[in-house]
Design a protein around this motif. Structure first.
Motif, short mmCIF file in Angstrom:
data_model
loop_
_atom_site.label_atom_id
_atom_site.label_comp_id
_atom_site.label_asym_id
_atom_site.label_seq_id
_atom_site.Cartn_x
_atom_site.Cartn_y
_atom_site.Cartn_z
N PHE A 153 0.84 -1.19 0.00
CA PHE A 153 0.00 0.00 0.00
C PHE A 153 0.89 1.25 0.00
CE2 PHE A 153 0.10 1.62 4.44
CZ PHE A 153 0.74 0.57 5.07
N ASP A 175 -8.38 3.24 0.62
CA ASP A 175 -7.92 2.30 1.65
C ASP A 175 -6.47 1.88 1.44
OD1 ASP A 175 -10.23 2.27 2.99
OD2 ASP A 175 -10.96 0.35 2.21
N ARG A 176 -6.03 1.94 0.18
CA ARG A 176 -4.66 1.48 -0.09
C ARG A 176 -3.76 2.60 -0.60
NH1 ARG A 176 -4.61 -3.91 -3.51
NH2 ARG A 176 -2.44 -3.99 -2.78
N LEU A 188 -3.10 6.14 0.78
CA LEU A 188 -3.49 6.94 1.94
C LEU A 188 -2.82 8.31 1.95
CD1 LEU A 188 -3.80 3.83 2.80
CD2 LEU A 188 -3.63 4.67 5.13
#
Lengths: 401, 335
Positions: free
Chosen positions: A93, A119-120, A122
């Motif tokens: 991520f 979500d990945r 950020l």
């Protein structure tokens, strides 16, 4: 820290999502025109889905780019490497300032949020200690974070996490704890960004044990080195020069767009590359300076001066064998380094030869950033940068001596 | 509503047992540390060389906090890490061997007492004030992404609350609602500087409000107070309700490090009376939760475990200098 430069409303033309660019469709990244990128992508439409991926830590066979094939900017090649690894591995991520919808101030993450979501990818507060430290903690727990430090010049606010934690945990734990993270950061000057936003600083990181330090000079290497960095079980500092990214809002280097295979591949970390073969003098360099050196080599060829250009590609590990091998052929060594001259890479390169085969060194010189903060005024800045003019002068001095 | 197991007499005995084990351990390290540093005091000499920060007096923090954690939870700690490491379940033998600089240690003798890393219990510590907090965020982030109810705890001293990393960490943890608990050990002293001369607020727990997270201060080094405050905080993190801040007013029974003459210490006279161990022992006896005999069994068991760990360390091999360059990287070597 200031990011004023980045918010002046200039159009970062390279803000196109990789996925959209691959279809040639007009895309909008951070509300900017991306025609440049669509034009750039002249080859096949398909983006590799991550097949043929080597297990972590293994080095896949390097696939050399073929002329005439699909071309990408360095920024796009980095985005593609990240995207392919993220598709293949859930634990990968990205974290950093403005890496989300903006796509990274220097387009290292353009479009990733469209495919992978918030979500990945950020976005973080301006809290480098907290989010770089969070990268470390996540890596310790088996994730593979890619953390962007917007400008390497900002390391001053978070160096403890980098050199006392990220780089030392594996050693202090006697090898029991791994920190598989990538710290990605922009380096370099040449566009009047002043003393706090223009430094190279790779020598500072390379001086401190425990982190691999990777500095690509072109799109092919950037993709392969980023892939290798993400798969590495050690912390890797991945330093891209703004001048090689192929940004639409900065003077473009002609080699910042080049052939890049669609499939995933690794360029092994720690292997230098002979960017141009020659017999009279060896120029050892890296990053944007590779291109200046190549320009000089091309210019001097008709005069019968044959320049070999060695692109180090990484400082840690440093390919000392390649340095010695090249100098043993030419007998003359010039080190070109955009980082500060004293106590840094240039001295280390020369010492590599001096310690092993001092008799090889019939000529040694350096073209570096002298020990002065990077000046703002363009005339001043270009008088201290390792420009083609300075390199040419050094080469002439070496061969006429 | 209480979200954590209520205190029973059995749990009280466990808290005391944990405190006894920690004190026994620190007394043994104290003994071994000073055993061969004379005449005079040579910090680099002896079976345990280097700085030594012991945690006697701060056992209530470790015992009350550790009671709520499992092996799978994570913890980052400080330069004074033994008590919380023991309460987290770090193996005594390997930890002791590391302190003695032996090849069998947690870090094969490369880390030392301020740099203990135990992947089995997800425990680590850092010698840099406040810098253990950010990595705990990342551990919590990894737990959050994977689902489940694991939490990360970051332990720091009261001096850390004045450092930038503390504030960055609290903000980010609150922003991302991370399952993390920040525990501040206020032992009144930042080496020689009294808290009143370093800190503008009377309670660091109040700083939680700045980031919209609960902050609780436990007074009087109360192990049961710590148990309750940390119980709430850990339960909240496990439930996905985000981070909390707990500050404990504890006691540095001994010097900042061994060899510290503490000439600056104005509170030394009252210190023995504040020792939490005899106090809590008496509390349990008074309430009929334990007998003197039970306590003797407790101390004997602790001594046995600790001496076993010391013996293990002393009988372990020292690292081979031929391998001094190992473990910088996991793959390949630096050229």
């Amino acid at each position: 820290m200031s990011t004023d430069l980045d918010r002046t409303g200039q159009e970062p033309a390279d803000n196109a999502p990789a996925s959209a660019a691959s279809t040639g469709a007009p895309v909008t990244g951070a509300g900017v025109n991306t025609a440049t990128d669509a034009d750039m992508n002249t080859g096949s439409d398909a983006i590799d889905t991550g097949t043929g991926r080597a297990p972590h830590g293994n080095t896949a066979a390097v696939i050399e780019p073929e002329p005439g094939k699909r071309k990408l900017s360095t920024a796009k090649s980095i985005q593609e490497a990240i995207a392919q690894e993220m598709r293949a591995d859930d634990s990968v991520f990205v974290m950093g300032e403005d890496v989300g919808p903006y796509g990274g101030i220097f387009s290292s993450t353009t479009g990733l949020i469209d495919e992978f979501g918030a979500d990945r990818i950020l976005d973080t507060p301006i809290s480098e200690s907290a989010f770089i430290g969070a990268g470390i903690g996540a890596a310790v727990e088996g994730m593979r974070p890619i953390v962007e430090l917007m400008f390497v010049d900002f390391f001053g606010v978070c160096m403890d996490q980098i050199y006392n934690h990220m780089a030392k945990i594996h050693f202090e734990s006697g090898g029991n704890v791994q920190v598989p993270m990538v710290l990605m950061t922009a380096v370099g000057g040449g566009y009047s960004d002043g003393a706090q936003h223009s430094q190279a600083l790779w020598g500072t990181f390379a001086h401190l044990p425990g982190m691999k330090v990777v500095v690509p000079s072109n799109p092919y290497d950037a993709k392969g080195l980023m892939t290798a960095a993400i798969r590495s079980n050690d912390p890797v500092v991945f330093m891209f020069h703004k001048g090689i990214m192929g940004l639409g809002w900065m003077k473009k280097n002609k080699r910042s767009i080049g052939a890049v295979p669609e499939e995933s591949y690794e360029v092994p970390i720690g292997k230098a590359r002979i960017a141009r073969e020659g017999t009279d003098v060896t120029v050892v360099t890296l990053s944007l300076s590779v291109h200046h050196a190549l320009d000089v080599a091309e210019k001097l060829e008709p005069e019968g001066i044959s320049v070999e250009v060695l692109d180090l590609r990484s400082l840690v590990p440093l390919d000392r064998d390649a340095i010695v091998a090249s100098v043993s052929k030419t007998g003359r060594l010039i080190v070109v380094d955009e980082d500060y001259q004293s106590f840094g890479l240039s001295g280390e390169v020369i010492a590599s030869v001096a310690e092993r085969q001092p008799e090889l060194l019939s000529h040694v010189s350096r073209v570096c950033m002298p020990d002065v903060p990077v000046p703002y005024a363009s005339q001043l800045e270009h008088s201290v940068l390792p420009t083609a003019t300075r390199i040419e002068s050094a080469v002439r001095g070496a061969v006429t001596k | 509503m209480t979200l954590y197991p209520e205190l029973t007499d059995e749990k009280r005995r466990k808290l005391l047992n944990s405190m006894v084990l920690i004190r026994t351990y620190e007394e043994a390290i104290l003994r071994e540390y000073h055993a061969d540093k004379s005449p005079g005091f040579d910090i680099g000499a002896g079976l345990i060389p280097g700085e030594m920060h012991l945690s006697a007096g701060q056992e209530p923090v470790a015992a009350g906090l550790g009671a709520h954690l499992t092996k799978d939870d994570a913890m980052t700690a400080t330069h004074r890490p033994h008590h919380v490491a023991i309460a987290k379940g770090v193996r005594l033998r390997e930890m002791t061997a590391e302190i003695f600089g032996r090849e069998t240690g947690l870090g094969r003798g490369r880390g030392g007492h301020m740099h203990l890393f135990d992947p089995e219990t997800h425990f680590s510590c850092s010698g840099i004030v406040a810098e253990g907090l950010p990595p705990a965020l990342g551990q919590a982030l990894a737990f959050q992404r994977r689902g489940g109810d694991r939490v990360a705890v970051a332990v720091a001293g009261e001096g850390a609350a004045n450092a930038g990393a503390f504030h960055e960490a609290l903000n980010l943890a609150a922003l991302w609602k991370l399952p993390v608990v920040f525990v501040i050990e206020d032992n009144d002293w930042g080496i020689s500087v009294p808290r009143a001369r370093s800190t503008a607020v009377t309670s660091n727990a109040d700083r939680g409000a700045a980031y919209g997270i609960p902050g609780v201060r436990v007074e009087e080094n109360s192990v049961e107070g710590v148990y309750e405050a940390c119980g709430e905080a850990v339960a909240r993190a496990r439930a996905g309700d985000g981070p909390s801040l707990v500050e404990v007013h504890t006691l540095r029974l001994w010097g900042h490090f061994e060899g510290d003459a503490q000439g600056y210490r104005t509170d030394l006279e009252g210190v023995p009376g504040r020792d939490p161990l005899p106090t809590y022992k008496q509390t349990l006896i008074d309430r009929g939760a334990m007998t003197e005999k039970d306590y003797d069994v407790m101390t004997a068991s602790a001594l046995e475990q600790v001496e076993d760990a010391i013996d293990f360390a002393k009988s372990s091999p020292t690292p081979d200098p031929a391998h001094a360059l190992d473990y910088v990287f996991s793959e390949g070597v630096r050229s």
